[in-house]
Scaffold this motif. Structure first.
Motif, PDB file in Angstrom:
ATOM      1  N   LEU A   1     -39.338  33.949 -13.781  1.00 59.43           N
ATOM      2  CA  LEU A   1     -38.183  34.316 -12.978  1.00 59.43           C
ATOM      3  C   LEU A   1     -38.653  35.040 -11.728  1.00 59.43           C
ATOM      4  CD1 LEU A   1     -35.724  35.610 -15.696  1.00 59.43           C
ATOM      5  CD2 LEU A   1     -35.693  33.410 -14.547  1.00 59.43           C
ATOM      6  N   VAL A   2     -38.132  34.632 -10.608  1.00 58.91           N
ATOM      7  CA  VAL A   2     -38.530  35.216  -9.338  1.00 58.91           C
ATOM      8  C   VAL A   2     -37.334  35.943  -8.753  1.00 58.91           C
ATOM      9  CG1 VAL A   2     -39.396  34.712  -7.035  1.00 58.91           C
ATOM     10  CG2 VAL A   2     -40.181  33.361  -8.970  1.00 58.91           C
ATOM     11  N   PHE A   3     -37.586  37.125  -8.235  1.00 62.82           N
ATOM     12  CA  PHE A   3     -36.523  37.907  -7.622  1.00 62.82           C
ATOM     13  C   PHE A   3     -36.155  37.284  -6.287  1.00 62.82           C
ATOM     14  CE2 PHE A   3     -35.375  41.294  -4.615  1.00 62.82           C
ATOM     15  CZ  PHE A   3     -34.177  41.685  -5.205  1.00 62.82           C
ATOM     16  N   THR A   4     -34.890  36.981  -6.142  1.00 63.42           N
ATOM     17  CA  THR A   4     -34.405  36.455  -4.864  1.00 63.42           C
ATOM     18  C   THR A   4     -33.429  37.469  -4.293  1.00 63.42           C
ATOM     19  OG1 THR A   4     -32.695  35.223  -6.020  1.00 63.42           O
ATOM     20  CG2 THR A   4     -34.689  34.025  -5.463  1.00 63.42           C
ATOM     21  N   PRO A   5     -33.799  38.112  -3.201  1.00 64.06           N
ATOM     22  CA  PRO A   5     -32.920  39.136  -2.640  1.00 64.06           C
ATOM     23  C   PRO A   5     -31.664  38.516  -2.040  1.00 64.06           C
ATOM     24  CG  PRO A   5     -34.814  38.779  -1.222  1.00 64.06           C
ATOM     25  CD  PRO A   5     -35.029  37.960  -2.457  1.00 64.06           C
ATOM     26  N   THR A   6     -30.593  39.269  -2.106  1.00 61.19           N
ATOM     27  CA  THR A   6     -29.339  38.817  -1.515  1.00 61.19           C
ATOM     28  C   THR A   6     -29.255  39.318  -0.081  1.00 61.19           C
ATOM     29  OG1 THR A   6     -28.200  40.783  -2.311  1.00 61.19           O
ATOM     30  CG2 THR A   6     -28.149  38.834  -3.737  1.00 61.19           C
ATOM     31  N   GLU A   7     -28.332  38.780   0.646  1.00 62.25           N
ATOM     32  CA  GLU A   7     -28.136  39.195   2.027  1.00 62.25           C
ATOM     33  C   GLU A   7     -27.624  40.633   2.061  1.00 62.25           C
ATOM     34  OE1 GLU A   7     -28.723  37.577   4.935  1.00 62.25           O
ATOM     35  OE2 GLU A   7     -29.721  36.074   3.702  1.00 62.25           O
ATOM     36  N   PRO A   8     -28.051  41.423   3.026  1.00 59.54           N
ATOM     37  CA  PRO A   8     -27.532  42.798   3.124  1.00 59.54           C
ATOM     38  C   PRO A   8     -26.042  42.793   3.440  1.00 59.54           C
ATOM     39  CG  PRO A   8     -29.005  42.302   4.960  1.00 59.54           C
ATOM     40  CD  PRO A   8     -29.038  41.129   4.044  1.00 59.54           C
ATOM     41  N   LYS A   9     -25.364  43.800   2.910  1.00 59.50           N
ATOM     42  CA  LYS A   9     -23.924  43.895   3.126  1.00 59.50           C
ATOM     43  C   LYS A   9     -23.639  44.257   4.587  1.00 59.50           C
ATOM     44  CE  LYS A   9     -19.808  45.927   1.167  1.00 59.50           C
ATOM     45  NZ  LYS A   9     -19.246  46.766   0.145  1.00 59.50           N
ATOM     46  N   GLN A  10     -22.675  43.577   5.131  1.00 60.60           N
ATOM     47  CA  GLN A  10     -22.293  43.816   6.523  1.00 60.60           C
ATOM     48  C   GLN A  10     -21.010  44.658   6.548  1.00 60.60           C
ATOM     49  OE1 GLN A  10     -24.135  42.820   9.154  1.00 60.60           O
ATOM     50  NE2 GLN A  10     -25.623  41.983   7.697  1.00 60.60           N
ATOM     51  N   TYR A  11     -20.985  45.675   7.387  1.00 63.61           N
ATOM     52  CA  TYR A  11     -19.818  46.541   7.521  1.00 63.61           C
ATOM     53  C   TYR A  11     -19.151  46.275   8.864  1.00 63.61           C
ATOM     54  CZ  TYR A  11     -21.703  48.999   3.512  1.00 63.61           C
ATOM     55  OH  TYR A  11     -22.168  49.310   2.273  1.00 63.61           O
ATOM     56  N   ASP A  12     -17.823  46.424   8.872  1.00 59.97           N
ATOM     57  CA  ASP A  12     -17.061  46.187  10.100  1.00 59.97           C
ATOM     58  C   ASP A  12     -17.348  47.256  11.150  1.00 59.97           C
ATOM     59  OD1 ASP A  12     -15.938  44.010   8.870  1.00 59.97           O
ATOM     60  OD2 ASP A  12     -14.163  45.117   8.195  1.00 59.97           O
TER      61      ASP A  12
END
Length: 165
Positions: free
Chosen positions: A96-107
């Motif tokens: 299993l390889v860690f796949t990072p998610t996209e950083p959260k974007q704030y308004d």
């Protein structure tokens, strides 16, 4: 004290135990009956320490002609012989390889600071909030200006413990 034949509570194997051993274990367990109710033979003890489940140990070691019986798991837990089985590692599990998610974007900047200091949906506000920059708070301990003054987030900060509004 004479030697005695005692039955294992896991495997059902009957072993002859010497008198001095019975006396020593009777002191450890309280009395002779308690020792007999907690007796686990060497073979079963080794298998249990290798994290093999008690039912499997019983099927491996049960003498021919004896029927399977229930095992008191509380006694095994008291003797620290009841352990979780080892997790089988397969190639699918280990690759299993860690796949990072996209950083959260704030308004807005305000929305970012309020979520970071007050928690998601304001869950940390009843507890006083959390500081984004505790290093500034603690570094200004002996300064004459307010502790949160140099913090760029002070305007929208939800941390009431440090930010006296």
């Amino acid at each position: 004290m004479k030697s005695k034949v005692i039955s294992c509570i896991v495997s059902g194997i009957e072993k002859r135990v010497s008198g001095p051993t019975i006396a020593k274990m009777a002191v450890k367990f309280g009395n002779e009956e308690q020792f007999e109710s907690h007796y686990v033979c060497r073979e079963a003890r080794q298998l249990l320490k290798n994290r093999i489940q008690p039912e499997q140990v019983q099927t491996q070691l049960l003498p021919t002609g004896k029927r399977p019986f229930s095992i008191d798991l509380q006694v095994l837990a008291r003797l620290k012989l009841l352990k979780r089985p080892k997790v089988e590692r397969t190639k699918a599990n280990s690759n299993l390889v860690f796949t990072p998610t996209e950083p959260k974007q704030y308004d807005t900047f305000k929305a970012y600071v309020e979520e970071m200091t007050g928690g998601k949906d304001g869950c940390q506000i009843p507890y006083g909030g959390t500081c984004i920059r505790p290093d500034i708070y603690f570094d200004n301990e002996y300064s004459k200006e307010p502790r949160c003054a140099p913090c760029p987030y002070v305007e929208h900060c939800q941390c009431v413990n440090k930010n006296k509004r």
